[in-house]
Design a protein around this motif. Sequence first.
Motif, PDB file in Angstrom:
ATOM      1  N   GLU A 187       1.880  -1.793  -3.324  1.00  0.00           N
ATOM      2  CA  GLU A 187       1.015  -1.260  -2.266  1.00  0.00           C
ATOM      3  C   GLU A 187       0.178  -0.129  -2.844  1.00  0.00           C
ATOM      4  O   GLU A 187       0.708   0.753  -3.520  1.00  0.00           O
ATOM      5  N   VAL A 188      -1.130  -0.182  -2.581  1.00  0.00           N
ATOM      6  CA  VAL A 188      -2.047   0.810  -3.145  1.00  0.00           C
ATOM      7  C   VAL A 188      -3.074   1.242  -2.110  1.00  0.00           C
ATOM      8  O   VAL A 188      -3.334   0.530  -1.138  1.00  0.00           O
ATOM      9  N   ASN A 189      -3.659   2.401  -2.350  1.00  0.00           N
ATOM     10  CA  ASN A 189      -4.929   2.768  -1.737  1.00  0.00           C
ATOM     11  C   ASN A 189      -5.978   2.463  -2.791  1.00  0.00           C
ATOM     12  O   ASN A 189      -5.864   2.912  -3.930  1.00  0.00           O
ATOM     13  N   HIS A 190      -6.995   1.667  -2.419  1.00  0.00           N
ATOM     14  CA  HIS A 190      -8.009   1.213  -3.382  1.00  0.00           C
ATOM     15  C   HIS A 190      -9.389   1.627  -2.874  1.00  0.00           C
ATOM     16  O   HIS A 190      -9.747   1.345  -1.741  1.00  0.00           O
ATOM     17  N   GLY A 191     -10.115   2.291  -3.736  1.00  0.00           N
ATOM     18  CA  GLY A 191     -11.467   2.709  -3.385  1.00  0.00           C
ATOM     19  C   GLY A 191     -12.259   3.034  -4.621  1.00  0.00           C
ATOM     20  O   GLY A 191     -11.903   2.627  -5.725  1.00  0.00           O
ATOM     21  N   THR A 192     -13.330   3.778  -4.435  1.00  0.00           N
ATOM     22  CA  THR A 192     -14.120   4.222  -5.574  1.00  0.00           C
ATOM     23  C   THR A 192     -13.357   5.328  -6.290  1.00  0.00           C
ATOM     24  O   THR A 192     -12.391   5.883  -5.754  1.00  0.00           O
ATOM     25  N   ASP A 193     -13.810   5.666  -7.479  1.00  0.00           N
ATOM     26  CA  ASP A 193     -13.128   6.699  -8.252  1.00  0.00           C
ATOM     27  C   ASP A 193     -13.641   8.086  -7.864  1.00  0.00           C
ATOM     28  O   ASP A 193     -14.193   8.827  -8.667  1.00  0.00           O
ATOM     29  N   THR A 194     -13.498   8.394  -6.572  1.00  0.00           N
ATOM     30  CA  THR A 194     -13.856   9.710  -6.042  1.00  0.00           C
ATOM     31  C   THR A 194     -12.718  10.187  -5.145  1.00  0.00           C
ATOM     32  O   THR A 194     -11.973   9.380  -4.587  1.00  0.00           O
ATOM     33  N   GLU A 195     -12.622  11.477  -4.997  1.00  0.00           N
ATOM     34  CA  GLU A 195     -11.610  12.036  -4.106  1.00  0.00           C
ATOM     35  C   GLU A 195     -11.954  11.718  -2.654  1.00  0.00           C
ATOM     36  O   GLU A 195     -13.119  11.787  -2.262  1.00  0.00           O
ATOM     37  N   ASN A 196     -10.969  11.368  -1.874  1.00  0.00           N
ATOM     38  CA  ASN A 196     -11.114  11.155  -0.431  1.00  0.00           C
ATOM     39  C   ASN A 196     -12.218  10.170  -0.059  1.00  0.00           C
ATOM     40  O   ASN A 196     -12.986  10.409   0.874  1.00  0.00           O
ATOM     41  N   ASP A 197     -12.306   9.068  -0.792  1.00  0.00           N
ATOM     42  CA  ASP A 197     -13.291   8.028  -0.497  1.00  0.00           C
ATOM     43  C   ASP A 197     -13.071   7.543   0.943  1.00  0.00           C
ATOM     44  O   ASP A 197     -12.018   6.993   1.252  1.00  0.00           O
ATOM     45  N   PRO A 198     -14.045   7.710   1.845  1.00  0.00           N
ATOM     46  CA  PRO A 198     -13.852   7.313   3.238  1.00  0.00           C
ATOM     47  C   PRO A 198     -13.764   5.789   3.426  1.00  0.00           C
ATOM     48  O   PRO A 198     -13.286   5.331   4.458  1.00  0.00           O
ATOM     49  N   ASP A 199     -14.208   5.030   2.434  1.00  0.00           N
ATOM     50  CA  ASP A 199     -14.174   3.569   2.536  1.00  0.00           C
ATOM     51  C   ASP A 199     -12.983   2.945   1.824  1.00  0.00           C
ATOM     52  O   ASP A 199     -12.857   1.718   1.795  1.00  0.00           O
ATOM     53  N   ARG A 200     -12.105   3.761   1.239  1.00  0.00           N
ATOM     54  CA  ARG A 200     -10.948   3.185   0.556  1.00  0.00           C
ATOM     55  C   ARG A 200     -10.124   2.398   1.566  1.00  0.00           C
ATOM     56  O   ARG A 200     -10.152   2.671   2.773  1.00  0.00           O
ATOM     57  N   PHE A 201      -9.412   1.426   1.052  1.00  0.00           N
ATOM     58  CA  PHE A 201      -8.599   0.582   1.918  1.00  0.00           C
ATOM     59  C   PHE A 201      -7.191   0.476   1.359  1.00  0.00           C
ATOM     60  O   PHE A 201      -6.955   0.723   0.177  1.00  0.00           O
ATOM     61  N   ARG A 202      -6.280   0.150   2.234  1.00  0.00           N
ATOM     62  CA  ARG A 202      -4.896  -0.080   1.845  1.00  0.00           C
ATOM     63  C   ARG A 202      -4.786  -1.529   1.400  1.00  0.00           C
ATOM     64  O   ARG A 202      -5.348  -2.428   2.032  1.00  0.00           O
ATOM     65  N   MET A 203      -4.096  -1.772   0.305  1.00  0.00           N
ATOM     66  CA  MET A 203      -3.881  -3.132  -0.165  1.00  0.00           C
ATOM     67  C   MET A 203      -2.390  -3.328  -0.405  1.00  0.00           C
ATOM     68  O   MET A 203      -1.743  -2.488  -1.028  1.00  0.00           O
ATOM     69  N   LEU A 204      -1.887  -4.423   0.130  1.00  0.00           N
ATOM     70  CA  LEU A 204      -0.495  -4.793  -0.067  1.00  0.00           C
ATOM     71  C   LEU A 204      -0.477  -6.166  -0.720  1.00  0.00           C
ATOM     72  O   LEU A 204      -1.058  -7.121  -0.192  1.00  0.00           O
ATOM     73  N   VAL A 205       0.151  -6.243  -1.891  1.00  0.00           N
ATOM     74  CA  VAL A 205       0.296  -7.513  -2.601  1.00  0.00           C
ATOM     75  C   VAL A 205       1.773  -7.864  -2.563  1.00  0.00           C
ATOM     76  O   VAL A 205       2.616  -7.066  -2.984  1.00  0.00           O
ATOM     77  N   THR A 206       2.086  -9.047  -2.030  1.00  0.00           N
ATOM     78  CA  THR A 206       3.478  -9.481  -1.961  1.00  0.00           C
ATOM     79  C   THR A 206       3.664 -10.737  -2.801  1.00  0.00           C
ATOM     80  O   THR A 206       2.736 -11.531  -2.985  1.00  0.00           O
TER      81      THR A 206
END
Length: 172
Positions: A96-115
């Motif tokens: 499980e990750v938070n994935h976004g751009t390589d910036t702090e507090n990216d408002p468009d980052r999303f949660r990703m769960l790989v099972t």
Amino acid sequence: MTEQAKNDTSAWANWPLDREVVIARVVDADRDTAFRAWADPAQIVQWFGPDGFSIQTHQIDIRTGGVWRFDMVAPDGTRYANRMAFLRVEAPILIEVNHGTDTENDPDRFRMLVTFDAQENGKTVVTLRQMHPNAERRAIVIGFGAVEYGAQTLNKLAQHVAGRPGGADTKA
């Protein structure tokens, strides 16, 4: 696991479905092999990303609390700076990750769960769930091809674990 990670992961079950993108693929490999392809820094850079994209890693530490900072390089040379912050890595079940751009507090980052779900026939169902910050952002990523790109990424994983060529070019 940090207190923040605990709080972040507890929110997963209550995330609104109008923010979710789900992509699944059966791969011809046992669960341990499929999981290692995601969790091993030497392997993930070989196949991760859509068709034609390469990966240039700046930092990689795939464990709970770790970070992977990388550029995804498009066929035309356009670079997309990415950061994955690993919230949970539970071998061989999930990442499980938070994935976004390589910036702090990216408002468009999303949660990703790989099972990784083992099948009795020795194959593994790999399911990638993206949970976006709002329904509007989900619509944007679907519009630019995130579902197709995710499917291409899982196809490259399937080729990698089956030992067939087709993974991304890498520059670490």
